[in-house]
Design an enzyme around this catalytic site. Sequence first.
Site, PDB file in Angstrom:
ATOM      1  N   ARG A   1       0.557  -1.271  -0.096  1.00  0.00           N
ATOM      2  CA  ARG A   1      -0.012   0.013  -0.088  1.00  0.00           C
ATOM      3  C   ARG A   1       1.112   1.725  -0.222  1.00  0.00           C
ATOM      4  NH1 ARG A   1      -3.405  -2.261  -1.155  1.00  0.00           N
ATOM      5  NH2 ARG A   1      -5.943  -2.722  -0.388  1.00  0.00           N
TER       6      ARG A   1
ATOM      7  N   GLU B   1      -4.091   6.762  -5.674  1.00  0.00           N
ATOM      8  CA  GLU B   1      -4.596   6.721  -7.068  1.00  0.00           C
ATOM      9  C   GLU B   1      -5.906   6.144  -6.943  1.00  0.00           C
ATOM     10  OE1 GLU B   1      -2.552   2.910  -5.391  1.00  0.00           O
ATOM     11  OE2 GLU B   1      -4.393   1.499  -5.402  1.00  0.00           O
TER      12      GLU B   1
ATOM     13  N   HIS C   1      -1.815  -1.048  -9.624  1.00  0.00           N
ATOM     14  CA  HIS C   1      -2.743  -1.459  -8.684  1.00  0.00           C
ATOM     15  C   HIS C   1      -2.926  -3.116  -9.638  1.00  0.00           C
ATOM     16  CE1 HIS C   1      -3.815  -1.524  -4.490  1.00  0.00           C
ATOM     17  NE2 HIS C   1      -3.806  -2.335  -5.258  1.00  0.00           N
TER      18      HIS C   1
HETATM   19  C1  8YV Z   1      -7.246  -4.697  -5.287  1.00  0.00           C
HETATM   20  C2  8YV Z   1      -5.809  -5.233  -3.353  1.00  0.00           C
HETATM   21  O1  8YV Z   1      -8.586  -4.760  -4.493  1.00  0.00           O
HETATM   22  O2  8YV Z   1      -5.540  -7.409  -2.499  1.00  0.00           O
HETATM   23  C3  8YV Z   1      -5.689  -6.076  -2.609  1.00  0.00           C
HETATM   24  O3  8YV Z   1      -5.919  -5.294  -1.360  1.00  0.00           O
HETATM   25  O4  8YV Z   1      -5.614  -4.394  -3.191  1.00  0.00           O
HETATM   26  C4  8YV Z   1      -6.139  -5.915  -4.872  1.00  0.00           C
HETATM   27  O5  8YV Z   1      -5.608  -6.935  -5.230  1.00  0.00           O
HETATM   28  C5  8YV Z   1      -7.813  -4.964  -6.444  1.00  0.00           C
HETATM   29  O6  8YV Z   1      -6.630  -4.244  -7.602  1.00  0.00           O
HETATM   30  C6  8YV Z   1      -9.535  -4.733  -7.011  1.00  0.00           C
HETATM   31  O7  8YV Z   1      -8.917  -3.060  -6.566  1.00  0.00           O
END
Ligand code: 8YV
Length: 315
Positions: free
Chosen positions: A234, A263, A281
């Site tokens: 993150r 983002e 992402h």
């Molecule tokens: C997003 C993610 O959820 O698993 C996570 O925590 O950040 C990603 O897998 C995915 O990009 C959908 O928004």
Amino acid sequence: MSKIKVLQLGPYSDRDEKMLQEQFHVHRFFEIEDKPAFLAEHGSSIKAIATRGDLGADRDLIQSLPNLELISIYGVGFDAVDLVAAKENNVLVSNTPDVLTKDVADIAIAMMLALGRGVTGGQTWAQSGDWAKKGMFPLTRRVHGKRAGILGLGRIGYEIGRRLTGFDMDICYSARGPHDLKEDWAFIGDPVELAKNCDYLFVALAASAETKHIVNKDVMDALGSDGMIINISRAANIDEIALLDALEARTLGSAALDVFEGEPNINPRFLNLDNVLLQPHHGSGTVETREAMGDLLFENLVAHFSGKPIPTPVV
Ligand code: 8YV
């Protein structure tokens, strides 16, 4: 019997949306213009939220749904969900762990190799005619045999390490404490010491208030002008302004990033840098994994509303 009402906070694939809509009465919250009016009228009939790792669910939203029972996250990260508010309101939270681990580890390695060996620059060199005009592509730095640090040895961090052993890298890691590992990876608890001992620093920590800006200027200085940061966790785990300063001043060698503050709108300072690799992402973004994530999101909803325990609760 009428369908259970679910508030959907962001788009999913057509397949996943169809699956949800067949079973539930889905309200596409992200398309509703007057959200307060919608919540005032329908808030009390909503029993579940379907969200994503990047979107989460905040306290205000949780509190505006008095009969909410479950928040089902499409993603492993739950940092964007207010877990305290969920607990106070007896709301369960589920996520999609394990199914995405190896894809995220794969992209971390791909980012290290692509930035380290100039893969995107090499493509531009070949396509733009620079190869014919200017000759050989500038030399890059070796990856194999170098030292890698993994900040956060959870499921994803561990899979990154396993892959790095294939590149004959010396591996060290930071975690809350040493792990009982069969591998001979060195535990270095302090992030600055970890950075001093590596060339490639992978940020693979689950984000929380505790880890905010854990990668700060001191860590960047310790990594140095030949060091690379790879972040697939993150954005909040890194002090992004300090990162931009260090990249611009080249006191930090380079950074490969899949996540950004604010983002999908990224700080324009990133656009002028040639020592970065920027990804939208998409660590979990393969057809196979996104289907598995959609299935788990759905299975948690179905289990709960069938009176069964949810398969992947967030603890
Ligand atoms: C997003 C993610 O959820 O698993 C996570 O925590 O950040 C990603 O897998 C995915 O990009 C959908 O928004």
